[in-house]
Design a protein around this motif. Structure first.
Motif, PDB file in Angstrom:
ATOM      1  N   ILE A 287      -4.371  14.382  -4.161  1.00 39.73           N
ATOM      2  CA  ILE A 287      -3.758  14.642  -2.799  1.00 39.73           C
ATOM      3  C   ILE A 287      -4.782  14.177  -1.644  1.00 39.73           C
ATOM      4  N   TYR A 288      -6.118  14.253  -1.707  1.00 34.85           N
ATOM      5  CA  TYR A 288      -6.988  13.467  -0.796  1.00 34.85           C
ATOM      6  C   TYR A 288      -6.973  12.225  -0.894  1.00 34.85           C
ATOM      7  N   CYS A 289      -6.774  11.478  -2.061  1.00 39.44           N
ATOM      8  CA  CYS A 289      -6.665  10.024  -2.469  1.00 39.44           C
ATOM      9  C   CYS A 289      -5.515   9.478  -1.826  1.00 39.44           C
ATOM     10  N   ILE A 290      -4.455  10.217  -1.897  1.00 41.94           N
ATOM     11  CA  ILE A 290      -3.154   9.680  -1.223  1.00 41.94           C
ATOM     12  C   ILE A 290      -3.335   9.611   0.452  1.00 41.94           C
TER      13      ILE A 290
ATOM     14  N   LEU B  85      -0.667  31.017 -19.786  1.00 40.09           N
ATOM     15  CA  LEU B  85      -1.681  31.939 -18.756  1.00 40.09           C
ATOM     16  C   LEU B  85      -2.906  31.546 -19.083  1.00 40.09           C
ATOM     17  N   ASN B  86      -3.311  30.156 -19.129  1.00 43.87           N
ATOM     18  CA  ASN B  86      -4.660  29.449 -19.151  1.00 43.87           C
ATOM     19  C   ASN B  86      -5.207  29.428 -17.901  1.00 43.87           C
ATOM     20  N   ILE B  87      -6.089  30.493 -17.556  1.00 45.56           N
ATOM     21  CA  ILE B  87      -6.782  30.255 -16.252  1.00 45.56           C
ATOM     22  C   ILE B  87      -7.781  28.887 -15.985  1.00 45.56           C
ATOM     23  N   VAL B  88      -8.399  28.676 -16.990  1.00 47.54           N
ATOM     24  CA  VAL B  88      -9.273  27.422 -16.759  1.00 47.54           C
ATOM     25  C   VAL B  88      -8.243  26.015 -16.712  1.00 47.54           C
ATOM     26  N   PHE B  89      -7.173  26.105 -17.240  1.00 48.79           N
ATOM     27  CA  PHE B  89      -6.236  24.998 -16.836  1.00 48.79           C
ATOM     28  C   PHE B  89      -5.884  25.033 -15.540  1.00 48.79           C
ATOM     29  N   ALA B  90      -5.655  26.536 -14.855  1.00 44.86           N
ATOM     30  CA  ALA B  90      -5.014  26.168 -13.696  1.00 44.86           C
ATOM     31  C   ALA B  90      -6.218  25.822 -12.644  1.00 44.86           C
ATOM     32  N   ILE B  91      -7.538  26.065 -12.843  1.00 46.89           N
ATOM     33  CA  ILE B  91      -8.474  25.745 -12.121  1.00 46.89           C
ATOM     34  C   ILE B  91      -8.846  24.335 -12.044  1.00 46.89           C
ATOM     35  N   VAL B  92      -8.507  23.656 -13.162  1.00 45.17           N
ATOM     36  CA  VAL B  92      -8.800  22.329 -13.601  1.00 45.17           C
ATOM     37  C   VAL B  92      -7.817  21.465 -12.726  1.00 45.17           C
ATOM     38  N   LEU B  93      -6.441  22.237 -12.997  1.00 46.52           N
ATOM     39  CA  LEU B  93      -5.102  21.602 -12.056  1.00 46.52           C
ATOM     40  C   LEU B  93      -5.395  21.603 -10.748  1.00 46.52           C
ATOM     41  N   PHE B  94      -5.900  22.763 -10.247  1.00 42.52           N
ATOM     42  CA  PHE B  94      -5.935  22.650  -8.629  1.00 42.52           C
ATOM     43  C   PHE B  94      -7.038  21.724  -8.347  1.00 42.52           C
ATOM     44  N   ILE B  95      -8.097  21.594  -9.013  1.00 39.52           N
ATOM     45  CA  ILE B  95      -8.877  20.491  -8.501  1.00 39.52           C
ATOM     46  C   ILE B  95      -8.677  19.292  -8.423  1.00 39.52           C
ATOM     47  N   VAL B  96      -8.007  18.617  -9.697  1.00 39.69           N
ATOM     48  CA  VAL B  96      -7.485  17.491  -9.922  1.00 39.69           C
ATOM     49  C   VAL B  96      -6.395  16.847  -9.075  1.00 39.69           C
ATOM     50  N   MET B  97      -5.487  18.017  -8.628  1.00 43.86           N
ATOM     51  CA  MET B  97      -4.464  17.755  -7.812  1.00 43.86           C
ATOM     52  C   MET B  97      -4.882  17.845  -6.336  1.00 43.86           C
ATOM     53  N   GLY B  98      -6.083  18.486  -6.145  1.00 42.94           N
ATOM     54  CA  GLY B  98      -6.527  18.435  -4.652  1.00 42.94           C
ATOM     55  C   GLY B  98      -7.363  16.930  -4.544  1.00 42.94           C
ATOM     56  N   ILE B  99      -7.951  16.594  -5.406  1.00 42.28           N
ATOM     57  CA  ILE B  99      -8.648  14.970  -5.411  1.00 42.28           C
ATOM     58  C   ILE B  99      -7.459  14.304  -5.244  1.00 42.28           C
TER      59      ILE B  99
ATOM     60  N   VAL C 205       0.862  -1.073  -0.054  1.00 43.39           N
ATOM     61  CA  VAL C 205      -0.232   0.030   0.135  1.00 43.39           C
ATOM     62  C   VAL C 205       0.983   1.115   0.064  1.00 43.39           C
ATOM     63  N   MET C 206       1.731   1.107   0.605  1.00 47.34           N
ATOM     64  CA  MET C 206       2.834   2.396   0.862  1.00 47.34           C
ATOM     65  C   MET C 206       3.693   2.518  -0.455  1.00 47.34           C
ATOM     66  N   THR C 207       3.829   1.517  -1.229  1.00 53.09           N
ATOM     67  CA  THR C 207       4.776   1.710  -2.559  1.00 53.09           C
ATOM     68  C   THR C 207       3.413   2.543  -3.413  1.00 53.09           C
ATOM     69  N   TRP C 208       2.299   2.313  -3.300  1.00 53.62           N
ATOM     70  CA  TRP C 208       1.348   3.033  -4.202  1.00 53.62           C
ATOM     71  C   TRP C 208       1.473   4.580  -3.518  1.00 53.62           C
ATOM     72  N   VAL C 209       1.440   4.705  -2.469  1.00 56.61           N
ATOM     73  CA  VAL C 209       1.477   6.132  -2.054  1.00 56.61           C
ATOM     74  C   VAL C 209       2.645   6.939  -2.372  1.00 56.61           C
ATOM     75  N   TRP C 210       3.827   6.332  -2.191  1.00 57.59           N
ATOM     76  CA  TRP C 210       5.128   6.945  -2.576  1.00 57.59           C
ATOM     77  C   TRP C 210       5.192   7.321  -3.929  1.00 57.59           C
TER      78      TRP C 210
ATOM     79  N   GLN D 241       2.627   7.682  -6.187  1.00 57.45           N
ATOM     80  CA  GLN D 241       1.584   8.765  -6.317  1.00 57.45           C
ATOM     81  C   GLN D 241       1.931   9.968  -5.799  1.00 57.45           C
ATOM     82  N   THR D 242       2.713  10.050  -4.772  1.00 57.57           N
ATOM     83  CA  THR D 242       3.036  11.408  -4.185  1.00 57.57           C
ATOM     84  C   THR D 242       3.984  11.859  -4.853  1.00 57.57           C
ATOM     85  N   ILE D 243       4.949  11.222  -5.677  1.00 57.60           N
ATOM     86  CA  ILE D 243       5.970  11.705  -6.828  1.00 57.60           C
ATOM     87  C   ILE D 243       5.552  12.169  -7.734  1.00 57.60           C
ATOM     88  N   LEU D 244       4.448  11.179  -8.546  1.00 57.50           N
ATOM     89  CA  LEU D 244       3.817  11.635  -9.831  1.00 57.50           C
ATOM     90  C   LEU D 244       2.795  12.926  -9.569  1.00 57.50           C
TER      91      LEU D 244
END
Length: 183
Positions: free
Chosen positions: A162-165, A146-160, A120-125, A127-130
């Protein structure tokens, strides 16, 4: 120690008068132990969740993360093959990344089924690096385009992500002996 109220008579040894107040002091000593067996001195008990989203247990949430990740990794691999066959060289790279994610999700699911913390920790490490690499590349992309839509999508996807990790990491700590690292 027995303290008498003012105006009370002292009794012989061993006897306590009825109007005597007994005062007890309790001292609590807290010792802080350093359990930072992880890298860079991070304590292993930081950011530990007690349940997954919607009130699911950590095991159920981790298993759902593994299965959903497996489905997306298979779709990513198929899409990579499709692009590669149609002449896009990046498609073959996407296929390889997808296959590696399939393997990684399979390791997570098997680790959960067998309650093996190291798997399980192999997956965690990984995914953290990725996630860290994706955040860095995403910030570079945002600065360049300078794409604000990409910034918002990146913020949401990376937040999800990180929560999964955090969910899977918390599950790993709940099944393991509490030691840091991958072993």
């Amino acid at each position: 120690m027995v303290q008498s109220e003012p105006g009370s008579r002292h009794q012989p040894d061993g006897a306590v008068p009825t109007n005597t107040r007994i005062t007890t002091f309790t001292t609590t000593t807290t010792t802080t132990t350093s359990r930072s067996r992880g890298y860079f001195g991070m304590g292993e008990q930081k950011c530990i969740l007690t349940q997954s989203c919607c009130g699911c247990s950590l095991r159920t949430g981790s298993l759902a993360i593994g299965i959903i990740g497996l489905v997306f990794a298979v779709l990513h691999s198929i899409y990579g093959i499709y692009n590669g066959v149609n002449g896009n060289g990046q498609g073959w790279v996407n296929m390889i990344v997808g296959i590696l994610n399939v393997i990684l999700c399979a390791v997570l699911i098997q680790g959960i089924r067998q309650e093996k913390r190291s798997m399980v920790m192999t997956w965690v490490w990984v995914q953290t690096i990725l996630v860290a690499i994706n955040i860095i590349l995403g910030i570079i992309e945002i600065i360049v385009t300078l794409n604000i839509v990409f910034a918002i999508v990146l913020f949401i996807v990376m937040g999800i992500a990180i929560y999964c990790i955090l969910v899977v990491r918390s599950y790993a700590f709940s099944i393991g002996g509490g030691t840091g690292g991958m072993a």
